[in-house]
Design an enzyme around this catalytic site. Structure first.
Site: not given
Ligand code: NAD
Length: 250
Positions: A142, A157
């Site tokens: 991230s 985080y």
């Molecule tokens: P989201 O919350 O929409 O999806 C995350 C998914 O991970 C969910 O389906 C959840 O059920 C699953 N999950 C959580 N804990 C778990 C576990 N222990 N085992 C298996 N699955 C698990 O999140 P997102 O926004 O799609 O983010 C996806 C990735 O991208 C994450 O790693 C997040 O930190 C990273 N990220 C997101 C953003 C953003 O702006 N959305 C920015 C930078 C990084």
């Protein structure tokens, strides 16, 4: 053009309908891959897999914090498909806490999913990738790791996602002689469930002012970069981090 024709891919945390994992799984499937969606809930994972274009996709329950569950899922898919080519370590959670508000259980929850999950899934597939002398691993870090925090993630985080970058580079170095590539994606402000509904109008204006492209990213923006890193288009890239942030770090 199918950049992933005949490939088998695993995407963790891909059941969330608006998430980066689901968009990545969808684009991979559009490019000819057979995809396994791993997530906490078996029914949601199966429904997400059934929603992908094409045939043969699989949804499995797998809590990536559980090392045995990661190994069991990897073994099941290797046995079913005969090969796995791509692993996307996408599962992650965030908590918008200030430094002094982080309790041990907050630290454990956030670092466990991103760091243990990435490590355990990588360990579960590394013998298979080594044996095949091939494999592409894409880890979700991230922008919070790069600039020390953001609106949605606390310091724990940022630390977890910085840890993902370290893990990416160290495992890339170790696995490069075996023909296995490991790269990271660093998304900026992307509109998903992790970010939905959590911004006041004032915060939104402030966030967008820091993005030279003037808009939030989409899950599809991130999926496109995941496709690049997963496919042979990036055949000479390993240990890299690809920024998907609309210019936030310029
Ligand atoms: P989201 O919350 O929409 O999806 C995350 C998914 O991970 C969910 O389906 C959840 O059920 C699953 N999950 C959580 N804990 C778990 C576990 N222990 N085992 C298996 N699955 C698990 O999140 P997102 O926004 O799609 O983010 C996806 C990735 O991208 C994450 O790693 C997040 O930190 C990273 N990220 C997101 C953003 C953003 O702006 N959305 C920015 C930078 C990084």
């Amino acid at each position: 053009m199918g950049l992933l024709n005949g490939k088998f891919a695993i995407v963790t945390g891909a059941a969330s309908p608006r998430g980066l994992g689901k968009a990545t799984a969808t684009l991979f499937a559009q490019h000819g891959a057979t995809v396994a969606i791993l997530d906490l809930d078996a029914d949601q994972a199966a429904a997400a897999a059934a929603d992908l274009p094409g045939e043969g996709h699989v949804g499995l329950a797998c809590n990536v914090v559980d090392k045995a569950a990661c190994q069991a899922a990897a073994d099941e898919l290797i046995a079913k498909w005969g090969a796995v080519d791509i692993l996307v370590n996408n599962a992650g959670i965030t908590q918008p806490l200030k430094l002094m508000d982080i309790m041990p259980e907050n630290y454990d929850a956030v670092t466990d999913v991103s760091l243990r999950g990435t490590l355990y899934m990588t360990q579960a597939l590394t013998p298979h990738f080594r044996e095949r002398k091939a494999g592409s691993i894409v880890n979700l870090s991230s922008v919070s790791a790069q600039r020390g925090g953001g609106i949605f993630g606390g310091p724990h985080y940022s630390a977890a996602k910085a840890g993902v970058l370290g893990l990416t580079k160290a495992s890339a170095r170790e696995l490069a002689p075996d023909g296995v590539r490991v790269n990271a994606l660093c998304p900026g402000f992307i509109a998903t469930d992790i970010t939905a509904g959590k911004l006041t109008e004032e915060m939104r204006t402030q966030v967008l002012a820091g993005i030279p492209m003037g808009r939030a990213g989409t899950a599809e923006d991130v999926a496109g970069c995941a496709l690049f890193l997963a496919s042979d288009l990036s055949a000479y890239c390993t240990g890299t981090e690809v920024d998907v942030n609309g210019g936030s770090l310029i």
